[in-house]
Enzyme design. Sequence first.
Site, mmCIF file in Angstrom:
data_model
loop_
_atom_site.group_PDB
_atom_site.id
_atom_site.type_symbol
_atom_site.label_atom_id
_atom_site.label_comp_id
_atom_site.label_asym_id
_atom_site.label_seq_id
_atom_site.Cartn_x
_atom_site.Cartn_y
_atom_site.Cartn_z
ATOM 1 N N ILE A 17 -12.136 74.386 -4.737
ATOM 2 C CA ILE A 17 -13.428 74.546 -5.024
ATOM 3 C C ILE A 17 -14.482 75.413 -4.194
ATOM 4 O O ILE A 17 -15.396 75.743 -4.436
ATOM 5 C CB ILE A 17 -14.194 73.296 -5.251
ATOM 6 C CG1 ILE A 17 -14.026 72.292 -3.875
ATOM 7 C CG2 ILE A 17 -13.722 72.233 -6.342
ATOM 8 C CD1 ILE A 17 -14.832 71.059 -3.813
ATOM 9 N N GLY A 18 -13.841 75.880 -3.086
ATOM 10 C CA GLY A 18 -14.697 76.933 -2.384
ATOM 11 C C GLY A 18 -13.403 77.536 -1.318
ATOM 12 O O GLY A 18 -12.417 77.155 -1.059
ATOM 13 N N GLY A 20 -13.832 80.019 2.556
ATOM 14 C CA GLY A 20 -14.938 80.610 3.436
ATOM 15 C C GLY A 20 -13.928 81.350 4.545
ATOM 16 O O GLY A 20 -12.673 81.322 4.444
ATOM 17 N N TYR A 22 -13.325 80.080 7.224
ATOM 18 C CA TYR A 22 -12.308 79.263 8.004
ATOM 19 C C TYR A 22 -11.279 78.746 7.354
ATOM 20 O O TYR A 22 -10.199 78.111 7.807
ATOM 21 C CB TYR A 22 -13.378 77.857 8.342
ATOM 22 C CG TYR A 22 -13.853 77.801 6.790
ATOM 23 C CD1 TYR A 22 -13.351 76.801 5.844
ATOM 24 C CD2 TYR A 22 -15.249 78.178 6.647
ATOM 25 C CE1 TYR A 22 -13.767 76.831 4.848
ATOM 26 C CE2 TYR A 22 -15.858 77.871 5.366
ATOM 27 C CZ TYR A 22 -15.041 77.266 4.457
ATOM 28 O OH TYR A 22 -15.824 76.872 3.229
ATOM 29 N N VAL A 24 -10.034 77.101 3.080
ATOM 30 C CA VAL A 24 -10.423 76.553 1.683
ATOM 31 C C VAL A 24 -11.034 75.457 1.727
ATOM 32 O O VAL A 24 -10.803 74.290 2.560
ATOM 33 C CB VAL A 24 -9.212 76.701 0.733
ATOM 34 C CG1 VAL A 24 -8.625 78.108 0.743
ATOM 35 C CG2 VAL A 24 -8.070 75.784 1.305
ATOM 36 N N LYS A 40 -12.281 70.256 3.426
ATOM 37 C CA LYS A 40 -12.267 71.420 4.062
ATOM 38 C C LYS A 40 -10.769 71.477 4.882
ATOM 39 O O LYS A 40 -10.714 70.680 5.738
ATOM 40 C CB LYS A 40 -13.331 71.620 4.854
ATOM 41 C CG LYS A 40 -13.685 73.025 5.478
ATOM 42 C CD LYS A 40 -15.248 73.037 5.992
ATOM 43 C CE LYS A 40 -15.034 73.882 7.353
ATOM 44 N NZ LYS A 40 -16.699 74.029 7.735
ATOM 45 N N ASP A 158 -24.304 80.374 9.947
ATOM 46 C CA ASP A 158 -23.746 80.535 8.675
ATOM 47 C C ASP A 158 -24.774 80.095 7.579
ATOM 48 O O ASP A 158 -24.433 79.892 6.554
ATOM 49 C CB ASP A 158 -22.476 80.352 8.593
ATOM 50 C CG ASP A 158 -21.736 81.371 7.499
ATOM 51 O OD1 ASP A 158 -22.434 82.384 7.090
ATOM 52 O OD2 ASP A 158 -20.769 81.137 6.874
#
Length: 365
Positions: A17-18, A20, A22, A24, A40, A158
């Site tokens: 769902i995302g 970054g 760092y 997923v 995360k 961020d």
Amino acid sequence: DLQDCVQLNQYKLQSEIGKGSYGVVKLAYNENDDKYYAMKVLSKKKLLKQYGFPRRPPPRGSKASSGEQPKAMAPLDRVYQEIAILKKLDHVNIVKLIEVLDDPAEDNLYMVFDLLRKGPVMEVPSEQPFGEEEARRYFRDIVLGIEYLHYQKIIHRDIKPSNLLLGDDGHVKIADFGVSNQFEGNDAQLSSTAGTPAFMAPEAISDTGKSFSGKALDVWAMGITLYCFVYGKCPFIDEYILGLHNRIKTKPVEFPEEAQISAELKDLILHMLDKNPETRITVPEIKVHPWLTKGGKEPLPLEEEHCTMVEVTEEEVKNSVKTIPSLPAVILVKAMLRKRSFGNPFEVQARREERSMSAPGNLLM
């Protein structure tokens, strides 16, 4: 590979769902409470790199006995210390961290957060920017969330619209505050760049090699975010990173004609996007700015009204991370049951685990 394995303890991992810098974020279903969470997936190697391993100040609460040097913490213990603090953060404008799972045999660390189904408050670029009223409502939430993080001695690094999620209560909650952003004293002195290029402050991309204030970085990114709220795009845009850096460092902020915004809002944005971090507006000053408080008619709560310092015990640090049983062990038990052979199949495994525990560095470098 465990990343493809769909089950971690009581969580069933589903779609991504995302994403970054760092790693997923995956949708995770918790069988125990029948709820969905955001998980995360982080790399421990990357975390330790971010730490500027091994130079870090001692953790809060540690007291160096007289004349002795405080014992340097192992890098992973630092991570656990910070996670223990992140787990105790409790604020209406911060996404809640539920628990953290570690797979000792792999490079992954899994952080389980409350799932905010409404997603980010705004996608940038956007054809439908916010009016001033809506921007003010959301921005007040962000200011309080950042004040809380800074109070806990955490720099976000961020801040941007995609890390600001909308809760069911209509409030914005700050997500993606990572490990390795905690500081000692009054402010962080940073020297490494992190974050999203279009939201980076001029001092973070200068090549002077000087260290810079962490709090002022967050204020700059909040300024870019506020600009995005009312214009639907960033003030500094370039398809090339060097061009972007150049604009951030030298170009004055321009306010497009198409959206008429009040003089007070322009004033606040300009003070947040002051290229000099020494003179840039601070969070306490933003809180009393006439645009945010409607000329003092709607004051924000005082720091002491919404911030309490998080302290962690050694016990909480020790239990900050849950270990995932290693896959080979689970497979071996199944194999034993099939073959009905009950010797000690763990012998080799145990020896390997023992070595890795005494020198966690080898696993993580």
